[in-house]
Each structure stands twice: as C-alpha cells, then as structure tokens.
Design a protein around this motif. Structure first.
Motif, PDB file in Angstrom:
ATOM      1  N   LYS A 161      29.539  51.906  17.304  1.00  0.00           N
ATOM      2  CA  LYS A 161      28.210  52.483  17.553  1.00  0.00           C
ATOM      3  C   LYS A 161      28.331  53.664  18.506  1.00  0.00           C
ATOM      4  O   LYS A 161      27.739  54.732  18.291  1.00  0.00           O
ATOM      5  CB  LYS A 161      27.306  51.392  18.145  1.00  0.00           C
ATOM      6  CG  LYS A 161      25.863  51.787  18.331  1.00  0.00           C
ATOM      7  CD  LYS A 161      25.093  51.491  17.059  1.00  0.00           C
ATOM      8  CE  LYS A 161      23.622  51.866  17.075  1.00  0.00           C
ATOM      9  NZ  LYS A 161      23.126  52.818  18.010  1.00  0.00           N
ATOM     10  N   LEU A 193      28.715  55.164   6.125  1.00  0.00           N
ATOM     11  CA  LEU A 193      27.648  55.719   5.307  1.00  0.00           C
ATOM     12  C   LEU A 193      26.515  56.302   6.147  1.00  0.00           C
ATOM     13  O   LEU A 193      25.848  57.229   5.718  1.00  0.00           O
ATOM     14  CB  LEU A 193      27.140  54.666   4.345  1.00  0.00           C
ATOM     15  CG  LEU A 193      28.232  54.306   3.330  1.00  0.00           C
ATOM     16  CD1 LEU A 193      27.819  53.149   2.466  1.00  0.00           C
ATOM     17  CD2 LEU A 193      28.572  55.508   2.456  1.00  0.00           C
ATOM     18  N   SER A 194      26.325  55.791   7.346  1.00  0.00           N
ATOM     19  CA  SER A 194      25.229  56.309   8.162  1.00  0.00           C
ATOM     20  C   SER A 194      25.400  57.794   8.426  1.00  0.00           C
ATOM     21  O   SER A 194      24.437  58.556   8.392  1.00  0.00           O
ATOM     22  CB  SER A 194      25.167  55.547   9.482  1.00  0.00           C
ATOM     23  OG  SER A 194      26.389  55.691  10.157  1.00  0.00           O
ATOM     24  N   VAL A 225      24.567  59.839   5.170  1.00  0.00           N
ATOM     25  CA  VAL A 225      23.163  59.942   4.787  1.00  0.00           C
ATOM     26  C   VAL A 225      22.499  61.167   5.401  1.00  0.00           C
ATOM     27  O   VAL A 225      21.727  61.864   4.754  1.00  0.00           O
ATOM     28  CB  VAL A 225      22.424  58.657   5.200  1.00  0.00           C
ATOM     29  CG1 VAL A 225      20.927  58.817   5.005  1.00  0.00           C
ATOM     30  CG2 VAL A 225      22.945  57.485   4.397  1.00  0.00           C
ATOM     31  N   HIS A 245      22.150  63.437  -0.044  1.00  0.00           N
ATOM     32  CA  HIS A 245      22.138  62.001  -0.292  1.00  0.00           C
ATOM     33  C   HIS A 245      21.070  61.645  -1.340  1.00  0.00           C
ATOM     34  O   HIS A 245      21.330  60.906  -2.280  1.00  0.00           O
ATOM     35  CB  HIS A 245      21.857  61.265   1.013  1.00  0.00           C
ATOM     36  CG  HIS A 245      21.684  59.795   0.849  1.00  0.00           C
ATOM     37  ND1 HIS A 245      22.737  58.956   0.560  1.00  0.00           N
ATOM     38  CD2 HIS A 245      20.578  59.012   0.899  1.00  0.00           C
ATOM     39  CE1 HIS A 245      22.288  57.717   0.462  1.00  0.00           C
ATOM     40  NE2 HIS A 245      20.968  57.728   0.661  1.00  0.00           N
ATOM     41  N   PHE A 295      27.925  53.760  -2.791  1.00  0.00           N
ATOM     42  CA  PHE A 295      26.960  53.514  -1.737  1.00  0.00           C
ATOM     43  C   PHE A 295      26.319  52.138  -1.873  1.00  0.00           C
ATOM     44  O   PHE A 295      26.205  51.401  -0.905  1.00  0.00           O
ATOM     45  CB  PHE A 295      25.888  54.602  -1.762  1.00  0.00           C
ATOM     46  CG  PHE A 295      25.038  54.594  -0.543  1.00  0.00           C
ATOM     47  CD1 PHE A 295      25.482  55.192   0.619  1.00  0.00           C
ATOM     48  CD2 PHE A 295      23.799  53.962  -0.550  1.00  0.00           C
ATOM     49  CE1 PHE A 295      24.699  55.181   1.751  1.00  0.00           C
ATOM     50  CE2 PHE A 295      23.020  53.947   0.597  1.00  0.00           C
ATOM     51  CZ  PHE A 295      23.470  54.563   1.743  1.00  0.00           C
ATOM     52  N   PHE A 339      26.187  47.994   0.349  1.00  0.00           N
ATOM     53  CA  PHE A 339      24.964  47.427   0.910  1.00  0.00           C
ATOM     54  C   PHE A 339      24.350  46.321   0.081  1.00  0.00           C
ATOM     55  O   PHE A 339      23.420  45.670   0.508  1.00  0.00           O
ATOM     56  CB  PHE A 339      23.952  48.544   1.146  1.00  0.00           C
ATOM     57  CG  PHE A 339      24.311  49.327   2.360  1.00  0.00           C
ATOM     58  CD1 PHE A 339      23.875  48.907   3.601  1.00  0.00           C
ATOM     59  CD2 PHE A 339      25.141  50.429   2.272  1.00  0.00           C
ATOM     60  CE1 PHE A 339      24.235  49.602   4.732  1.00  0.00           C
ATOM     61  CE2 PHE A 339      25.501  51.117   3.395  1.00  0.00           C
ATOM     62  CZ  PHE A 339      25.063  50.710   4.627  1.00  0.00           C
TER      63      PHE A 339
END
Lengths: 608, 609
Positions: B536, B558-559, B562, B581, B596, B600
């Motif tokens: 993080k 992936l964050s 995006v 994205h 992607f 998730f």
C-alpha cells in the motif's frame, strides 16, 4: 559456546584425524626426499676426488663410500686411465637420484591429495549435518573460505612446508657435515651467514604478510565497485552518472595500484638484498678458501667441492625463513576448521521413532525467539491442523509465519518449556528427524535450485526418479509447457552454468519437486508469490484435485490464495490474532478484513 | 540468456603473443621498459660472470700458490655484487611498477569503455563474465607485459652470456654442453604440453568443488527440508575423488619432468668431468677452467627450462589478451553522432551550457524494432503520442516483453526503423547523457550501491541538501525507515543494499528518483513478495511520484493500471491492445478484459456474499 563436549580439543588431534590414511605415504615421501638430498651431496665429492686424486696428486683420506665407489669401478689407476668410468658413476648416481626424486614427489602428492580429499569430504558431510541454526548464524562466504582456502593452507603446510622443512634441515645438515669434513674453519665462516639470512627472511616475511592482506582487502573493494557498477548498470545510465562512476573507479584503482607498487618495492628490496647476502657468502668462502688452499690447509678439489656445497645450501637456507613464517599461518587455518568440526551436528533423541504422520498437527502455546535475536518471534501460538485439511496462514512480514513452519520441520528446535508441537499426539522431537522431514513437503519462500538439469532437480528426492512421475508433477505445477519451450527440455541445465529461471519458474519447480515425493504433509511458504494470478489459480486447482488426503498448510499475502482453505489463522507480530473460515473472518472486521479491503479496493472502482 | 563465451579455454595464438594489440597501453612505459630490459640483462651478465671469479681465484692464487692481490680481488668481487644489487633492485622495482601501471591503465580503459557500451552487450554477457574481463584479464596481461618479459630477458641473456663465455674459453668442451640443449628443449616442451592440459583440468575441477561447497552451504535449507544430504554427499565425493586422481596424475608428469631435467643436468656434469678431466690431465686446460665448466654444466639447463615454461605461459595469456581486446573493440549499438557530441559533449565531458530543457512530450513515430540478438520484430510501425504529464501503463504476463518500450524511451536501444521523438525532436539529435539526466528510473529489483543512505539518495542529484532529501523521503513515506536506522542518513545500506528489506529498498529508490526531479519517469513495479501494508505504501508513493511527469509504468498491480491515461497490453512481445481502461474493458473477451477480470473474479464472488 559448547566447550564441554568439543570433539577436537587440540590442533594436533584434528590434524591427526585428517591425516588418517595418508601418514605412511607422507613418511615414505620424506624418506626418499632425504635420500635425494644425500645423493645430491655426493656429486661435489666425486668432483673433489676426481680433481685431487686423478688430475692432481694430492692425497687425503677417503670416506668409506668413496672408497667403495673407487673399488667397484676398478681402483684408482684404472680410473686415471679411464676417466669415463667416473662419468658413468655420476650418471648412475643421477639415475638413482632421479628415481628417488620421482618417488618422493609422487608419494608426497598421493598423500597430499588423499589428505585434501578426506578433509573436503569430512567437512562437507559435517556441514550438511549441522543444524540449520548454525547455518544462519554463520556467513556463507566465511564458511566457504574456510572450506577452500583454509583447507589449501593446511594441505600446503603438511605436504609442502613440513616436508620442505625436513628436506631443508637434512640438506643443511648434510651440507655442513661435508663442509666440516673438508675444513672446520672455512665451514664456520660459511655458517656464520646462515642465521643472518634466516632471520632476515623470517623478519621480512612476517612483516610483508600484513601488507599482502591489506592489498587483498583493497582489491576486494575495487572489485566490488566494478561488480556494483555492472549489476547496477541501468541505474548508472538512467541517472547519467557514468562520469561519477568513472572517477570513483579510477580513484580506487590508483590507490590500489600505489599500494601494490609499494609492496613490489619491498619485495624487490628483499629479494635482491637477500641475493646480495648470499653472494657475499659465496665471495667470502671463495676468498678465504683460496687463501687456505695456498696455505696448504685444503686441496684444490676440496676447494671446488666446498664452493659447490656452499652454493647447494644457500637456497635451502634462504627458503628456511619463508617456510617458518608460513607455518605460523597454518595454525590460524587449523583453528578456523576446528571451529566447524567442533560444532555439534543434529541428532535424534535416543528413543525417537517413526509414527504414522497422516494425523492431526497441533501447535500448543508455542513461543520462540532466535538465539541471536532479542525479540520474541512467536508468542503463545496455539492452533490445530486436522489431518487431510487445508489451513491458510496470513500475516505481514516478520509476523512469524515462516518461523512457525521451520519449527514444524525442525529446522529450528523448539526449546523445552516453550510449548509443544505434536503430530497425532506425538511430540515432534520424539520423531526421527529425517523421517519427519521426508514426510513434510516444504516448498520454501525462496526456492533453491541445484546446478543440475531440471529433471534431476524435480526428481531429487527420489533415488531413481522416472520421467513420467517428473512430468506429471511438472504438469500439476503448470511447468511442463515452460520446460518444453527450452531447447533441451527436461535436460536443460539450470543455475550459473545453464538457464536462469525466473522467480515464478523457480517456485513452480520447487512445487513439482515436492509433488514427486507425494508427502502426507505439505507446506507452501508463500510459494506462489512470483507466479501470476492466472497460473496461481491453475496450480491450486490441480493441487486440490491431487492432494485430497494430504494435510496442507499455505502461507500467503494474497487473500485469493487463502480464501478456500478449510481454516485460516491470522498472525500479527508473533501472535495469533484471528482464526476461522474466510467468511467468518470477513465478518469479523479484524485484521483479515482490513487486508482484504486493501486488496479488493484496487480494482473495485473500475469494476463498479 | 545467451553467453558470449564462444571461445573455450583453449589457447589462441596471436602474432607476437598479442603484444602489438597492447602497444597503445605499453607506449607510455616503453622508455622505462627499455631501461628495465637493459638492467635485467646486465644482472644476468654478472650472474654468468660469477664462476669466472672462481676460475680466476683457482688459476691465479691456488694454482700459482700465492695470495698476492687477493685483497684487490675480493674488492672487485664485492663491488661487482654491489653493482648487481643496484641493477637488480632497480630492474625488479621497475618491473613491478610497469606491471601495476599497465594493469591499472587496462582496468581503467575497460571500465570506462563499459560505461559507454549499449544494453545489448549487458544483456548478452552476464555480470560475472564482464567482471572477469575488468578484474582478472587485466591482471594477467599486466603480469605478462612485465614479469614474463623480464623472465625471458633474465634467462635468455643468461643463456647467451654463458654460451659466449664457454665458447671463448673452450670450444670443444662447450660443444658437448650445447649438444645437450636440444634434448632439454624437447623434454621441456613434451612435458609442458601435457602439464598445461592437466593443470587446466585441475583448475576446473577445483572450481567445481568450490561451487559444490557454495551450493551445499547456501542451499542448506533446501537440502535439509528435502532430506537429500546423502545424495549430495555422494556426488560431492565423486568430484573430490576425480580431483584427487587428476592431481596425482599431474604430479606424475611434473615429477617425471623435474627428475628428467635434473638427470640431464647430471649428464652434462658427467660429460664435462669426463672430457674436461681428460684434457685437464693432459695439461691442456687449467683446473680453474674445468671448475667454470662444471658450474655452467649444472647451471645452464635451468634457465632453458624457465624460458620454455615462460613461453608456454605467454601462450596461455593469449586467451586473456584476445578477450580483453574484444571488449575494447566492442562497439556500442547506441552511440551519439559526432555532431551531437560536438554540440552536447560526450558521456564524460558534457557541455551542459548547450543543453535544452526537456519538457516531456514523447512520441513513437512509425517505430519498428527488433533486438540486436534476434530477428523477429517486436514492434512494427508503432505510433504513439504521449503528451507531457501523461501516464502510460504497460501490462502483460511475466516475460512478455514489457520492457521494450521503456528501453526505447530511455534510448537503451534505438529503433530499427522509425523515430522516437522527445519534445518533437529525434532522440538521436541530442546526447544520451542529456536524456538520461532528465529520466528517472525505478527498477523492479531496486538496486542500491554500498555506502550510506545519503550517498544513495543523492545518486541522481549530487547537489541535493538534507532538507530536500527528507522532503523526498516524506513524499514516499520512507522517512520512518530512515529515522529507525541507527545513524539516519549516514547509515550504511550494506553491499547492494542488503541490510534493507526489498520493500524498504523500493521506497528508497522512489525517493532517489524524486530527488533527481526527472521530467520523464520510468517505473518497473515489483512482483516480489511484499506484505499488503508495505504494498500500500509503495502504491501511494507511486501516485505521488508520477504527478506532473510523463511516466511509463510496467505494471503488475491493477489499481495503478486503472488510473493510467493510456494502457498498452503486451503478449508474446507484441502490443495487442491499447486504450484507456474503460475502452479496453468494453472489449469483452479481449485479452485485457480476461486478464483483468480473472484477478477479481474470485474476490467479487466472495464480496457479493
């Protein structure tokens, strides 16, 4: 640490232990080297008598062996007429001498190689049986240095310096004896130089030793700068610091060179001055000898022989100082090996046995701290892994997850009074260690591959791995495809001399390696961290199918990896803070939930 | 990774032992070398004269029965020794000096050349191989240029002087000894040939054994958990036994060698004793002369042996000369043109006054590219405009070739066809250093240099103040890491930064990039196992760092993808999808969509519960 039960109390006891099987060879080698020294000494004698008896007319008493030679070859008068016979004697002696010289060298080498072979084997075996705690306490580089250069030092000490010492002493002794036989006074003049040369050389070699060490250290530093520059070439370029790197290297390089030039100066001064002292000795002997000869104290042949003997002992004398100073270094090396040999190997308890291990595993009030660390890694951890079930372990770096598994596999021993770990109710310390480890398949966080082929790596645990088993395991670990893409397939060599595998490929190889032995207990210590999510899922699916009966423990940071486990425990700073199933833990709103949120949040918005 | 080690350890033969190739490096030392050679040969001259002193003493004092003038004789003898001492010392010292100086110059040259070589070289040769060129080849060549030369001078001139003296004193007797020389030469060559091969084998086996020790110790954890101690031990003992056999075999040869050479010396002695004794008895030759010949007979074979051994060593060094000169002749695939160097300066002497500011617009214009060691195009007619301040993410599986674009932006490689434009101008129109001074690069495996934290952080900006450093650290929340360390900014990071964890190294390398304040930033995200909290922190650091800069990111998380202005999806080395994205997600069933959603899927299902 463990002074009470050291295996080798003295340096000598360990050296004798290493020398087992090579002592006799060494001794015979030394005997032949003495004979060589003696025979070498005969030549000047022959020249002396040839000059005096045959060419000149002087008379002097002959030692018995010279008389023998004269009588065997046909007496003095015959020899005068056939001087070629003397030449034959010289050649004959040379032949015997050559044979002895060969025997001396080959025996010594057989002994030395047997010694070093034994030393290496013993050390390697001992080290591989030392507890893992020992391995983590000692630096790899240091141990390797002990096993290579210290071993060489000891071998050289025994096979070269010690035998050289014998030979040198014999040569000097014999030379002096022959010289004294010729003339005592002249011998004293020559001998007066010996202590000067020996002490001078001893003093110098002791002094230069530390200078050499310093130069080695400097070389290491210079080498490290080059190494870092090369490994960090991208950083250097990306920041445009080539000039800085160049200046740094050149500066260190210049310092290092200066140091060596200084050292060279010292060495040159020593060699040449020592040469000079020897030269002076030769001159003094010649001048004094000529005077004695004119005075009639000695014959011409004796003078020639004396000069030859003097030249013969001059090299051994110069060597003596060096040998002595190098011998002192060996003592240090012996102690460095003694440290390894005196460390205690891991052993089973006497009543250890082999119970079935497809049973429940239970951690009860386990607390643990590493010997050199102060902080407690685990604090009062208790949980149960039911036979055949899967348990997930979640926790941050330093939460003690791996330590927990090391304790189970007995890489570290849980000290008494710190709780207990049992399998089927049996304390793991009562289980034979190799049996325990064979039955626990442990996939390490940072897998280690041996420099062998991929096939051998995967099949390493079994005596004769079959191709089909290896391939089956590789397929389950999603590795078969990758391997087939290598030019040599399963025969591809990995490691330094072969293909470098990526982190993920290494992890998958380690998983396949474990699957081949099909153990009843499997541990995955963050073993899929470098594998992409897709492959991760594939492998887990394959494992689920395969490992129906095996008890499985999975450590991971990824919630997705753990969420399907029958039971999940959450560790934080050595304490078990939460446990339950995924759903229970998510509802709990604790640490698990927090990590879950962070991980899912990343893509949440995008999907919504 | 293909290794450029096509040359095996076999001896290569170069004309004149490769010395012509090294001439530029020897040039500064030629006068010193000439003096060294002269003095060295004079030392040999004196050495070969020593037996003549014996002869003089025997013939003039002993034979004549007088000590008249012996004091004078001793004085001359002593002065000769003293002169020899001075010459000997001077030449030996010069030799050492030349060795180390040549050594130093070669190392500098190699190191400097490496600073300018392109990445294709580093990708094709591993670090160990290159390192050996810089550190060990140079040492061997230095040794060859000084000591091996000196050995030849010493031994060669000794042989010549002795031959001359012998021939002057007594031609017939001299011929007997000379007749033995060819035998000696053949003998030495025969044995030396075998010994070179055997010794090479021993060295190889020795490094195998060291490798085994290394494996046994670094792999202790694996060996224990796999319970393969016995298997490893068996293999180890096989290797040590092989070594033992080879070593004894080699000694067999070297012992035969010494035995036969000394035997030959004795034959020479016998020959002189026999023929010389006869003519001395006949009164043709003086007894002192006989003693001179006896000394020479014993003394001449050793220098012959030495000189041949030296020659064989010279031949062995050819490999090193060859490899070293190959490195120096290696041309960089990426080099600034003379006009560019003229205007902007080269790597070591930049002309910063002519440097323009870099804004950060990057454009790929009809770029086609294949790597120098391959033929397959990984980019074909690729076009992309990246305006200043935008953020490009590159996604795809591990090993799919995501770094290609980044390598082109950094000009680590140049396009095979087409152009990479920086601020509208072809990257090749400006110097590499100019571009690199404006680029920040954070690697997947962060690389720190040994030294203090401060040294490392200031690497990209040597003039940064402590305040600026702390500011940068705070921006990426790495300030707590440094505060926790004993000596703060002065703490040692260890070799390659190994006193720090991977996550800590990563954060520090972000701070380093911020301090350099680059206009273009390249990030290669870490895949290694870092716990969620550190992860993080790193993600937050990334978003701080890329603000306001043109950035290229090789992304695994992936964050970060995006939010990117532009996403390139790479598969098998080629860009197969591109867009934002949202655009990419519309292509349901497309590769990006697959990639992607898979990550998730499971989470979503559970989250919905």
């Amino acid at each position: 640490m463990k002074n009470n039960n050291e295996r080798f109390l003295t340096k000598i006891s360990m050296v004798l232990f290493f020398l087992k099987g090579s002592k006799a060879l060494f001794m015979f080698g030394v005997i032949f080297s003495m004979m060589v020294a003696f025979l070498d000494m005969i030549n000047p004698k022959i020249i002396q008598y040839t000059v005096d008896y045959l060419i000149g007319d002087s008379q002097s008493a002959m030692p018995f062996y010279m008389q023998m030679i004269v009588n065997i070859t046909g007496g003095r008068d015959y020899l005068r007429a056939h001087i070629a016979a003397i030449a034959c004697v010289v050649v004959f002696i040379a032949l015997i001498c050559a044979i002895f010289r060969y025997l001396n060298k080959i025996l010594n080498s057989m002994a030395a190689e047997k010694l070093i072979c034994r030393m290496r084997d013993i050390l390697f075996e001992h080290i591989s049986h030392l507890p893992f705690a020992w391995h983590s306490e000692n630096h790899t580089g240091d141990i390797i240095q002990r096993c290579t250069s210290d071993v060489d030092t000891i071998k050289n000490f025994l096979s070269e310096q010690l035998t050289a010492l014998f030979r040198i002493v014999i040569m000097i002794g014999l030379g002096l004896t022959f010289m004294i036989q010729i003339d005592l006074k002249l011998s004293l003049i020559s001998a007066a130089f010996i202590p000067v040369i020996v002490l001078y050389s001893l003093f110098f070699h002791n002094k230069i030793g530390s200078a050499f060490e310093n130069a080695d250290v400097e070389e290491g530093k210079l080498s490290a700068i080059a190494q870092e520059n090369l490994t960090g070439v991208r950083v250097v370029r990306a920041f445009g610091r080539e000039k800085f790197e160049r200046e740094r290297f050149e500066k260190k390089n210049t310092e290092y060179t200066k140091m060596w030039v200084h050292l060279m100066k010292l060495l040159a001064a020593f060699w040449t001055s020592n040469d000079m002292i020897s030269g002076m000795q030769g001159m003094t002997v010649l001048v004094a000898g000529s005077v004695f000869c004119v005075q009639g104290r000695i014959t011409v042949g004796e003078l020639i022989a004396f000069v030859a003997y003097n030249a013969m002992i001059s090299w051994p004398v110069r060597l003596l100082g060096r040998v002595i100073s190098e011998m002192s270094k060996a003592g240090v090396s012996i102690d460095r090996l003694r440290y390894i040999m005196n460390s205690e190997v891991e052993q089973d308890e006497e009543d250890a046995y082999e119970p079935p291990l497809d049973k429940d595993i239970e951690f009860k009030n386990v607390s643990f701290a590493y010997e050199n660390g102060t902080a407690e890694i685990l604090r009062d951890v208790s949980f149960k892994v039911e036979a055949g079930k899967t348990v997930g372990v979640l926790g941050g770096t330093g939460s003690g997850k791996s330590t927990l598994m090391y304790l189970l596999d007995r890489l570290y021993n849980l000290p008494e009074g710190n709780g207990s770990i049992t399998i089927g109710g049996v304390d793991i310390h009562k289980i034979k260690m190799h049996y325990l480890r064979e039955n626990i398949g442990f996939v390490l966080q940072e897998p280690f591959l041996f420099s062998r082929t991929i096939f051998e790596n995967i099949g390493i645990t079994s005596k004769s791995a079959k191709m089909e088993d290896v391939r089956k395991a590789a397929k389950m670990a999603s590795l078969d495809e990758t391997i087939k893409n290598f030019d040599e397939g399963y025969d591809t060599f990995v490691g330094e001399r072969g293909v470098t595998l990526s982190g993920g490929q290494k992890q998958r190889t380690a998983i396949a390696q474990m699957l081949v032995s099909n153990p009843p207990i499997m541990i995955f210590d963050d073993s899929l961290s470098a594998v992409d999510t897709e492959t991760d899922a594939k492998i887990r699916a394959a494992l689920d199918k395969h490992a129906g009966q095996a008890t499985t423990i999975i450590i991971s940071h990824r919630i997705t990896t753990l969420m399907h486990a029958d039971h999940i425990i959450v560790l934080s700073h050595g304490k078990l803070v939460e446990e339950g199933t995924h759903d229970e833990l998510v509802k709990n709103n604790g640490l698990y939930r927090k990590i879950y949120d962070i991980q899912i949040q990343g893509g949440g918005e995008g999907i919504a | 990774m293909p290794n450029n080690t096509d040359e095996k350890n076999t001896a290569t033969t170069l004309p004149w032992f490769g010395i012509p190739r090294l001439l530029p490096f020897l040039k500064p030392y030629l006068p010193e070398m000439a003096v060294m050679v002269f003095l060295g040969s004079m030392v040999s001259f004196v050495d070969s004269m020593i037996p003549l002193f014996n002869r003089y003493a025997l013939n003039n004092f002993v034979a004549k029965g007088t000590v008249k003038g012996i004091g004078y004789f001793a004085l001359v003898y002593a002065v000769t020794l003293l002169v020899k001492l001075v010459m000997d010392f001077t030449s030996a010292f010069m030799c050492g000096d030349i060795e180390m100086s040549v050594d130093r110059d070669l190392r500098n040259a190699a190191f400097n050349h490496l600073q300018e070589l392109s990445f294709s070289y580093f990708n094709q040769n591993n670090v160990g191989y290159i390192h050996a060129r810089v550190m060990s080849d140079t040492g061997k060549i230095g040794m060859m240029c000084a000591w091996r030369m000196m050995d030849i001078v010493w031994n060669g001139s000794y042989i010549i002087f002795v031959l001359v003296v012998m021939l002057t004193v007594n031609v017939r007797l001299a011929m007997y000894i000379i007749a033995l020389i060819p035998i000696a030469i053949l003998l030495v060559i025969y044995f030396q040939k075998h010994l070179i091969v055997l010794n090479r084998k021993i060295r190889e086996l020795n490094s195998t054994i060291t490798g085994n020790f290394n494996e046994g110790i670094t792999g202790a954890k694996a060996i224990k958990t796999l319970v393969v101690e016995d298997k490893i031990q068996e293999d180890f003992m096989e290797d040590t036994e092989k070594y033992r056999k080879s070593a004894v075999h080699a000694t067999h040869f070297s012992a035969m060698f010494t035995a036969s050479v000394t035997m030959l010396s004795s034959c020479a002695l016998a020959l002189v004793l026999w023929r010389g004794g006869k003519i001395t008895m006949e009164g043709v030759m003086e007894i002192g002369t006989l003693s001179v010949f006896l000394s020479y007979a014993l003394g001449i074979l050793e220098p012959i042996q030495n000189i041949i051994v030296t020659l064989s060593e010279l031949i062995a060094v050819q490999v090193n000369v060859e490899r070293f000169t190959r490195l120096l002749n290696q041309e960089s695939d990426v080099a600034d043109s003379p006009e560019v160097i003229e205007k902007y300066g080269d790597t070591f002497n930049p002309k910063k006054e002519n440097w323009e500011d870099l804004v950060g617009d990057v454009e790929f214009k009809d770029v086609s590219f294949h790597y120098p060691d391959g033929t397959e195009y990984v980019l074909e007619h690729f076009n992309l405009k990246v305006p200043q301040g935008s953020n490009v993410a590159i996604v795809g599986e591990t090993g799919a070739g995501k770094s290609t674009l980044v390598n082109l932006v950094c000009r680590f490689y140049e396009p095979t066809m087409g152009q990479v434009l920086i601020d509208g101008k072809d990257a090749r129109e400006r110097s590499q250093l100019w571009l690199h001074s404006n680029i920040g690069y954070v690697l997947q495996t962060p690389h720190l240099f040994s030294g203090t934290v401060r040294d490392n952080l200031k690497y990209g900006n040597p003039s940064a103040t402590d305040d600026e450093i702390w500011k940068a650290l705070k921006l990426v929340s790495a300030d707590t890491i440094v505060e926790r360390m004993d000596k703060g900014l002065d703490s040692d990071v260890g070799e390659g930064g190994d006193m720090l964890s991977t996550g800590e190294k990563q954060l520090l390398s972000f701070a380093r990039a911020i301090l350099a304040d680059p206009r273009i930033l390249v990030l290669d995200e870490a895949t290694s196992s870092i716990d969620t909290v550190t992860e993080k922190a790193i993600q937050d650091a990334i978003s701080v760092v890329i603000k306001g800069r043109t950035s290229f990111m090789i992304a695994h998380r992936l964050s970060t993808v995006v939010d990117a202005d532009f996403i390139l999806v790479v598969k098998d080395g080629k860009i197969i999808e591109r867009g934002t994205h949202k655009e990419l997600m519309k292509n349901i069933g497309g590769y990006y969509h697959q990639l992607f959603s898979r990550q998730f899927e499971e989470m979503e299902v559970r989250a919905a519960l």
